[in-house]
Design a protein around this motif. Structure first.
Motif, PDB file in Angstrom:
ATOM      1  N   MET A   1       0.243   3.050  15.096  1.00 47.56           N
ATOM      2  CA  MET A   1       1.353   2.162  15.328  1.00 47.56           C
ATOM      3  C   MET A   1       1.729   1.470  14.020  1.00 47.56           C
ATOM      4  O   MET A   1       0.879   0.936  13.321  1.00 47.56           O
ATOM      5  CB  MET A   1       0.947   1.099  16.356  1.00 47.56           C
ATOM      6  CG  MET A   1       2.036   0.132  16.669  1.00 47.56           C
ATOM      7  SD  MET A   1       1.508  -1.027  17.931  1.00 47.56           S
ATOM      8  CE  MET A   1       1.895  -2.536  17.109  1.00 47.56           C
ATOM      9  N   ARG A   2       2.992   1.532  13.691  1.00 44.31           N
ATOM     10  CA  ARG A   2       3.485   0.887  12.477  1.00 44.31           C
ATOM     11  C   ARG A   2       3.723  -0.591  12.716  1.00 44.31           C
ATOM     12  O   ARG A   2       4.130  -1.014  13.794  1.00 44.31           O
ATOM     13  CB  ARG A   2       4.798   1.531  12.021  1.00 44.31           C
ATOM     14  CG  ARG A   2       4.611   2.917  11.481  1.00 44.31           C
ATOM     15  CD  ARG A   2       4.006   2.819  10.104  1.00 44.31           C
ATOM     16  NE  ARG A   2       3.738   4.151   9.602  1.00 44.31           N
ATOM     17  CZ  ARG A   2       2.815   4.404   8.707  1.00 44.31           C
ATOM     18  NH1 ARG A   2       2.073   3.449   8.249  1.00 44.31           N
ATOM     19  NH2 ARG A   2       2.627   5.615   8.288  1.00 44.31           N
ATOM     20  N   PHE A   3       3.466  -1.362  11.700  1.00 44.56           N
ATOM     21  CA  PHE A   3       3.665  -2.805  11.722  1.00 44.56           C
ATOM     22  C   PHE A   3       4.974  -3.077  10.995  1.00 44.56           C
ATOM     23  O   PHE A   3       5.068  -2.888   9.794  1.00 44.56           O
ATOM     24  CB  PHE A   3       2.476  -3.446  11.005  1.00 44.56           C
ATOM     25  CG  PHE A   3       2.322  -4.911  11.217  1.00 44.56           C
ATOM     26  CD1 PHE A   3       2.393  -5.457  12.473  1.00 44.56           C
ATOM     27  CD2 PHE A   3       2.072  -5.738  10.142  1.00 44.56           C
ATOM     28  CE1 PHE A   3       2.224  -6.810  12.661  1.00 44.56           C
ATOM     29  CE2 PHE A   3       1.895  -7.083  10.320  1.00 44.56           C
ATOM     30  CZ  PHE A   3       1.983  -7.621  11.584  1.00 44.56           C
ATOM     31  N   ILE A  10       7.814 -12.482  13.107  1.00 43.86           N
ATOM     32  CA  ILE A  10       7.588 -13.160  14.383  1.00 43.86           C
ATOM     33  C   ILE A  10       6.184 -13.757  14.427  1.00 43.86           C
ATOM     34  O   ILE A  10       5.997 -14.898  14.863  1.00 43.86           O
ATOM     35  CB  ILE A  10       7.831 -12.198  15.560  1.00 43.86           C
ATOM     36  CG1 ILE A  10       9.322 -11.895  15.679  1.00 43.86           C
ATOM     37  CG2 ILE A  10       7.284 -12.762  16.869  1.00 43.86           C
ATOM     38  CD1 ILE A  10       9.661 -10.796  16.641  1.00 43.86           C
ATOM     39  N   LEU A  11       5.193 -13.016  13.959  1.00 41.32           N
ATOM     40  CA  LEU A  11       3.824 -13.537  13.941  1.00 41.32           C
ATOM     41  C   LEU A  11       3.688 -14.737  13.006  1.00 41.32           C
ATOM     42  O   LEU A  11       3.003 -15.707  13.330  1.00 41.32           O
ATOM     43  CB  LEU A  11       2.845 -12.442  13.538  1.00 41.32           C
ATOM     44  CG  LEU A  11       2.512 -11.430  14.625  1.00 41.32           C
ATOM     45  CD1 LEU A  11       1.640 -10.319  14.051  1.00 41.32           C
ATOM     46  CD2 LEU A  11       1.809 -12.106  15.777  1.00 41.32           C
ATOM     47  N   LEU A  48      -4.777 -12.446   6.204  1.00 42.45           N
ATOM     48  CA  LEU A  48      -5.119 -11.304   7.045  1.00 42.45           C
ATOM     49  C   LEU A  48      -3.865 -10.547   7.468  1.00 42.45           C
ATOM     50  O   LEU A  48      -3.838  -9.310   7.463  1.00 42.45           O
ATOM     51  CB  LEU A  48      -5.894 -11.764   8.274  1.00 42.45           C
ATOM     52  CG  LEU A  48      -6.214 -10.692   9.312  1.00 42.45           C
ATOM     53  CD1 LEU A  48      -7.221  -9.704   8.742  1.00 42.45           C
ATOM     54  CD2 LEU A  48      -6.733 -11.320  10.579  1.00 42.45           C
ATOM     55  N   LEU A  49      -2.823 -11.283   7.807  1.00 44.42           N
ATOM     56  CA  LEU A  49      -1.563 -10.657   8.215  1.00 44.42           C
ATOM     57  C   LEU A  49      -0.961  -9.829   7.082  1.00 44.42           C
ATOM     58  O   LEU A  49      -0.502  -8.704   7.302  1.00 44.42           O
ATOM     59  CB  LEU A  49      -0.580 -11.738   8.668  1.00 44.42           C
ATOM     60  CG  LEU A  49       0.706 -11.275   9.313  1.00 44.42           C
ATOM     61  CD1 LEU A  49       0.414 -10.566  10.626  1.00 44.42           C
ATOM     62  CD2 LEU A  49       1.611 -12.452   9.549  1.00 44.42           C
ATOM     63  N   PHE A  50      -0.993 -10.361   5.859  1.00 45.53           N
ATOM     64  CA  PHE A  50      -0.454  -9.618   4.725  1.00 45.53           C
ATOM     65  C   PHE A  50      -1.290  -8.382   4.402  1.00 45.53           C
ATOM     66  O   PHE A  50      -0.747  -7.338   4.035  1.00 45.53           O
ATOM     67  CB  PHE A  50      -0.327 -10.515   3.494  1.00 45.53           C
ATOM     68  CG  PHE A  50       0.829 -11.466   3.572  1.00 45.53           C
ATOM     69  CD1 PHE A  50       2.126 -10.999   3.738  1.00 45.53           C
ATOM     70  CD2 PHE A  50       0.621 -12.826   3.495  1.00 45.53           C
ATOM     71  CE1 PHE A  50       3.199 -11.873   3.808  1.00 45.53           C
ATOM     72  CE2 PHE A  50       1.681 -13.704   3.572  1.00 45.53           C
ATOM     73  CZ  PHE A  50       2.982 -13.228   3.730  1.00 45.53           C
ATOM     74  N   LEU A  55      -1.664  -2.447   4.853  1.00 41.13           N
ATOM     75  CA  LEU A  55      -2.348  -1.240   5.310  1.00 41.13           C
ATOM     76  C   LEU A  55      -1.549  -0.449   6.337  1.00 41.13           C
ATOM     77  O   LEU A  55      -1.475   0.773   6.271  1.00 41.13           O
ATOM     78  CB  LEU A  55      -3.708  -1.606   5.914  1.00 41.13           C
ATOM     79  CG  LEU A  55      -4.750  -2.154   4.957  1.00 41.13           C
ATOM     80  CD1 LEU A  55      -5.984  -2.588   5.727  1.00 41.13           C
ATOM     81  CD2 LEU A  55      -5.110  -1.119   3.912  1.00 41.13           C
ATOM     82  N   TYR A  56      -0.975  -1.165   7.305  1.00 44.32           N
ATOM     83  CA  TYR A  56      -0.338  -0.496   8.432  1.00 44.32           C
ATOM     84  C   TYR A  56       1.160  -0.722   8.517  1.00 44.32           C
ATOM     85  O   TYR A  56       1.790  -0.310   9.481  1.00 44.32           O
ATOM     86  CB  TYR A  56      -0.972  -0.971   9.752  1.00 44.32           C
ATOM     87  CG  TYR A  56      -2.450  -0.706   9.815  1.00 44.32           C
ATOM     88  CD1 TYR A  56      -2.938   0.582   9.905  1.00 44.32           C
ATOM     89  CD2 TYR A  56      -3.359  -1.756   9.769  1.00 44.32           C
ATOM     90  CE1 TYR A  56      -4.297   0.825   9.950  1.00 44.32           C
ATOM     91  CE2 TYR A  56      -4.712  -1.522   9.814  1.00 44.32           C
ATOM     92  CZ  TYR A  56      -5.179  -0.238   9.910  1.00 44.32           C
ATOM     93  OH  TYR A  56      -6.516   0.000   9.951  1.00 44.32           O
TER      94      TYR A  56
END
Length: 65
Positions: A1-3, A10-11, A48-50, A55-56
């Motif tokens: 699944m692509r991010f 939004i996150l 962590l989000l970055f 990565l994804y």
């Protein structure tokens, strides 16, 4: 699944008020959470989000060619 970029934005937008309200939730349990603690928690979450986006995340059109 692509991010996607939209999911990341939004996150980020959702995480800021949640991090601020952590102080309120901690107060309900008689634990005083200092503001610097909230800043550190939010910084770690954004880091962590970055990393996950790196990565994804969706790749740019130039990199795909």
């Amino acid at each position: 699944m692509r991010f996607t970029k939209a999911q990341a934005l939004i996150l980020i937008a959702f995480s800021v008020p949640v991090a601020i309200e952590l102080r309120t939730v901690a107060g309900f349990f008689n634990y005083e959470l200092p503001l610097i603690g909230v800043v550190v928690i939010e910084f770690l979450f954004l880091a962590l989000l970055f990393v996950l986006y790196g990565l994804y995340g969706e790749k740019s059109a130039a990199a795909a060619q």
